[in-house]
Design an enzyme around this catalytic site. Sequence first.
Site, mmCIF file in Angstrom:
data_model
loop_
_atom_site.group_PDB
_atom_site.id
_atom_site.type_symbol
_atom_site.label_atom_id
_atom_site.label_comp_id
_atom_site.label_asym_id
_atom_site.label_seq_id
_atom_site.Cartn_x
_atom_site.Cartn_y
_atom_site.Cartn_z
ATOM 1 N N ARG A 67 0.806 -1.223 0.000
ATOM 2 C CA ARG A 67 0.000 0.000 0.000
ATOM 3 C C ARG A 67 0.843 1.278 0.000
ATOM 4 O O ARG A 67 0.299 2.355 -0.084
ATOM 5 C CB ARG A 67 -0.917 0.017 1.218
ATOM 6 C CG ARG A 67 -2.054 -0.953 1.144
ATOM 7 C CD ARG A 67 -3.177 -0.544 2.075
ATOM 8 N NE ARG A 67 -2.715 -0.428 3.441
ATOM 9 C CZ ARG A 67 -2.681 -1.445 4.311
ATOM 10 N NH1 ARG A 67 -3.101 -2.620 3.927
ATOM 11 N NH2 ARG A 67 -2.247 -1.264 5.528
ATOM 12 N N ARG A 101 6.762 7.742 -5.406
ATOM 13 C CA ARG A 101 6.294 8.710 -6.406
ATOM 14 C C ARG A 101 7.450 9.601 -6.845
ATOM 15 O O ARG A 101 8.179 10.113 -6.005
ATOM 16 C CB ARG A 101 5.187 9.538 -5.757
ATOM 17 C CG ARG A 101 4.411 10.357 -6.713
ATOM 18 C CD ARG A 101 3.328 11.121 -6.003
ATOM 19 N NE ARG A 101 2.209 10.306 -5.583
ATOM 20 C CZ ARG A 101 1.385 10.654 -4.603
ATOM 21 N NH1 ARG A 101 1.573 11.775 -3.943
ATOM 22 N NH2 ARG A 101 0.370 9.884 -4.283
ATOM 23 N N ARG A 111 -4.764 -6.691 15.758
ATOM 24 C CA ARG A 111 -3.868 -5.734 16.389
ATOM 25 C C ARG A 111 -4.742 -4.578 16.853
ATOM 26 O O ARG A 111 -5.702 -4.193 16.167
ATOM 27 C CB ARG A 111 -2.845 -5.256 15.351
ATOM 28 C CG ARG A 111 -1.733 -4.435 15.936
ATOM 29 C CD ARG A 111 -0.724 -5.271 16.679
ATOM 30 N NE ARG A 111 0.364 -4.436 17.165
ATOM 31 C CZ ARG A 111 1.018 -4.651 18.278
ATOM 32 N NH1 ARG A 111 0.734 -5.683 19.046
ATOM 33 N NH2 ARG A 111 1.998 -3.851 18.643
ATOM 34 N N GLU A 132 -1.082 7.853 19.080
ATOM 35 C CA GLU A 132 -1.634 6.541 18.740
ATOM 36 C C GLU A 132 -0.606 5.454 19.055
ATOM 37 O O GLU A 132 0.447 5.389 18.425
ATOM 38 C CB GLU A 132 -1.946 6.567 17.240
ATOM 39 C CG GLU A 132 -3.002 5.606 16.797
ATOM 40 C CD GLU A 132 -3.409 5.876 15.348
ATOM 41 O OE1 GLU A 132 -3.940 6.969 15.050
ATOM 42 O OE2 GLU A 132 -3.184 4.996 14.518
ATOM 43 N N ASP A 152 -10.831 0.032 3.575
ATOM 44 C CA ASP A 152 -10.974 1.478 3.728
ATOM 45 C C ASP A 152 -12.462 1.815 3.685
ATOM 46 O O ASP A 152 -13.286 0.990 3.295
ATOM 47 C CB ASP A 152 -10.226 2.200 2.597
ATOM 48 C CG ASP A 152 -8.748 2.388 2.924
ATOM 49 O OD1 ASP A 152 -8.423 2.492 4.122
ATOM 50 O OD2 ASP A 152 -7.934 2.427 1.993
#
Length: 366
Positions: free
Chosen positions: A171, A175, A248, A300, A350
């Site tokens: 993922r 670029r 997880r 997080e 997603d």
Amino acid sequence: MYDYLIVGAGLFGSVFAQIMNEHGKRCLVIEKRGHPGGNIYSKEEDSIKIHCYGAHIFHTDREEVWRYVNRFTAFNHYRNSPLACCKGTLYNLPFNMNTFNKLWNVNTPGEARRKIREQCDKYKHITNPSNLEEQALTLCGDDIYYLFIKEYTEKQWGRPANELPASVIKRIPLRFTYDNNYFDDPFQGIPLHGYNALINNLLKGIEVRTETDYFHARNYFNSLARKTLFTGCIDTYFECRLGKLAWRSLAFEHIRLTDTDNYQGNAVVNYNDRETPYTRIIEHKHFEFGKQPFTIITKEYPVAHTSSEEPFYPVNDEKNTQRANAYKELAAAYPETLFGGRLGQYAYLDMDDTIAAAISLAEKEL
Ligand code: FAD
Ligand code: UDP
């Protein structure tokens, strides 16, 4: 009597309920948390919307999903351009010319490609990467892997990178332009009035009972409806008879700062080194270009999944994938129960994947 009992008021359950309700089906949605929305729920504190279960940025290349979701909310023009903090230095993500320029002092795509090719050359004997480490090294070489990926990934997943499936890293795009827009998708943004407004609009006119756990009275709930859509964990539906599926989890530390109105100048900053216990800091106001005189950030922390933690990421290794497939086969023997969503499908979906899958399931039912 309801046509559908929908277990879980997350995005999957809410989209399915909306479509069924629109087609005249009676739906009852039950949700064990104290609010609808599942993981896209946000809590508003003095006009800052806190993404309570992790930052959520909507992005899609599917026109039909974009058209559907825009019936229920408009979106702002937020574009995600996260930063990576590596041992005190900030780099742009996704890996692009800005990153390569700072890392190697190269200015042109040709120079950057050459540098990456040189670094990958060492790994060209790996023709079929069997794990995340091999996958990443063959794609981007040593510098990027060891600075940005290895430690972050091992912290995120709590396992060595060479024991993780190669698919996790597929993922991350490379670029060769000076473009920091994380997603390639043409349609992106944050709902103009927040994710709660989106969910509330989807569920308008539908009976929703929060703080209601299906497992507290499953026979009673089943008796209320012709069919059930279950969007909780598929293994728990079958009382884990084929073994537990691994997840997880994450712990969130929300902090309100009154001594600054702008803590990090960006919505998302990743912390890629092993020493920092959290993977990222989210500064929520930047999702909405907020001008408040204070700010709220969230750290997080990846944590092991226990019965008291929410399941967030499926561990899609071979053992768990096989187990999930076995549960899906078992589910096929119960046509009066449908399974959907991240937990029901044991899949990394997603929001646009979730909406597309819910639309498709609803269409099959109609
Ligand atoms: P959930 O949101 O998990 O909803 C399932 C619901 O079922 C929950 O509310 C749960 O409480 C309820 N439930 C479970 N068991 C029971 C029971 N026994 N009884 C009653 N209710 C029950 N996607 C993007 O497109 N962009 C992003 O930036 C993004 N960021 C993410 C960040 C994180 C940390 C995570 C974990 C996910 C992210 N996602 C993102 C994915 C997004 O969260 C999902 O696509 C979406 O929320 C899935 O919706 P769902 O309804 O399948 O699952
Ligand atoms: N990743 C990484 N370094 C980063 C960001 C991501 O190595 O700075 C890896 C990590 O293994 C992570 C995966 O890429 O699990 C997917 O990351 P992403 O941020 O796209 O997914 P999210 O955690 O937001 O679902």
